[in-house]
Motif scaffolding. Structure first.
Motif, PDB file in Angstrom:
ATOM      1  N   SER A 163      -5.434   9.211   1.565  1.00 37.43           N
ATOM      2  CA  SER A 163      -5.238   8.122   2.529  1.00 37.43           C
ATOM      3  C   SER A 163      -6.302   8.143   3.614  1.00 37.43           C
ATOM      4  O   SER A 163      -6.808   9.204   4.013  1.00 37.43           O
ATOM      5  CB  SER A 163      -3.843   8.191   3.157  1.00 37.43           C
ATOM      6  OG  SER A 163      -3.692   9.357   3.936  1.00 37.43           O
ATOM      7  N   GLY A 167       1.390   0.467  -1.783  1.00 34.64           N
ATOM      8  CA  GLY A 167       1.450  -0.712  -0.924  1.00 34.64           C
ATOM      9  C   GLY A 167       1.025  -1.960  -1.664  1.00 34.64           C
ATOM     10  O   GLY A 167       1.196  -2.075  -2.883  1.00 34.64           O
ATOM     11  N   SER A 168       0.460  -2.918  -0.935  1.00 36.09           N
ATOM     12  CA  SER A 168       0.094  -4.212  -1.513  1.00 36.09           C
ATOM     13  C   SER A 168      -0.965  -4.043  -2.593  1.00 36.09           C
ATOM     14  O   SER A 168      -1.760  -3.095  -2.580  1.00 36.09           O
ATOM     15  CB  SER A 168      -0.420  -5.153  -0.430  1.00 36.09           C
ATOM     16  OG  SER A 168      -1.550  -4.608   0.216  1.00 36.09           O
TER      17      SER A 168
END
Length: 331
Positions: A201, A272-273
């Motif tokens: 991340s 996520g998206s």
């Protein structure tokens, strides 16, 4: 309190040194912000030095995590030690070949992000000389800084004639002028095993960019913070030539021989998206020689991504991509 490795000034509540990336976690550490006593600080420093001395007895490897197709850069592979005497009897495995050919398989994002999160499967793979790849998440900020975090396996030493065995978390930051921080492999060894799922991340937090890696299976983790230089966004690329340091996923592998095609399948999965579109690039060269391109090719336009996988192959290497997943290999 000062960092026991680079002597940088630290806050009492620091969990790692922001200058060199050394982790400073200890059992029962003070997290309230009140400064520890002088005796506690000395004791902590001694413990950290003892642990560091045992873990890095053969030296700290500075990795060659490099910028995509940047012919002007220098390869920043160096071996540094806490004490030069500790490097005298290196126990890193040596190989018959020197790892000079930089092979890169990348998915370059076209959209912007405030944060990036991907899972990657830890795949222990090597070429015939024993060298392994790095699985990287890259973010180019809107102020020109390039941040990398990832997982490396059997990564080359400075000499190119040996490697640091096993899995290690890896991070590096490039300034807009191409200079870099002192990049590091983290704890030796990291508790990562073949087949584990590792989260990578990048995020903006409190004026910094936080680069993190965490193994879901073992709990091993590493987190490093570096100035965001007023940046707030990781920017996408409108072409494959308008930036040498794109926001991207990358499997990077140094080999002694050109055109290696021994890559096993590695899967990056979006958290996520989903991703709307991306360029796919496959290439190899010998840095830092600007005329050393062995081969390189990208998709002619960004791929519009859906839930259906699309294949892109070049020079014996294969990729598969959809709007939530990127696979490099198999060859």
């Amino acid at each position: 309190m000062k960092c026991p490795v680079c002597d940088g000034e630290l806050q009492a509540s620091s969990s790692f040194c922001p200058y060199c990336g050394t982790r400073l976690d200890w059992t029962g550490s003070n997290r309230t912000g009140s400064p520890p006593s002088k005796h506690v600080g000395i004791a902590i420093g001694l413990i950290v030095l003892l642990v560091a001395g045992s873990l890095f007895a053969a030296g700290i490897l500075v990795p060659a995590v490099t910028r995509l197709y940047d012919d002007t850069r220098n390869v920043l592979r160096n071996l540094t030690c806490l004490d030069p005497a500790l490097c005298t009897n290196s126990t890193f495995p040596t190989t018959a070949g020197k790892a000079t050919y930089d092979q890169q398989v990348s998915m370059i994002f076209t959209q912007n992000f405030q944060a990036l999160d991907y899972n990657v499967t830890a795949v222990a793979q090597t070429d015939s000389s024993g060298y392994g790849p790095a699985y990287l998440l890259n973010g180019l900020s809107d102020t020109g800084y390039w941040y990398q975090v990832g997982l490396a396996y059997n990564w080359p030493l400075a000499s190119g004639s040996g490697y640091d065995s096993g899995f290690h978390f890896i991070w590096e930051v490039f300034a807009p002028n191409g200079t870099t921080n002192n990049p590091v492999l983290s704890r030796v060894p990291d508790n990562v095993n073949q087949g584990d799922t590792v989260q990578l991340s990048l995020s903006f937090l409190g004026g910094n960019v936080v680069m993190s890696a965490s193994d879901y299976n073992t709990g091993a983790n590493s987190s490093h913070s570096f100035t965001a230089a007023q940046g707030t966004t990781f920017v996408g690329s409108s072409s494959t030539s308008n930036t040498r340091t794109p926001t991207s996923l990358m499997t990077e592998w140094y080999h002694p021989s050109p055109s290696e095609t021994s890559m096993k399948q590695v899967t990056y999965s979006r958290i996520g998206s989903t991703i709307q579109s991306a360029w796919i690039c496959i290439g190899e060269y010998v840095p830092p020689n600007p005329n050393s391109l062995v081969y390189a090719q990208c998709t002619s336009t960004p791929l519009i991504l859906t839930s259906q996988s699309q294949q892109y192959s070049y020079h014996g290497l294969n990729t598969y991509v959809n709007n939530y997943q990127f696979q490099t290999g198999p060859s």
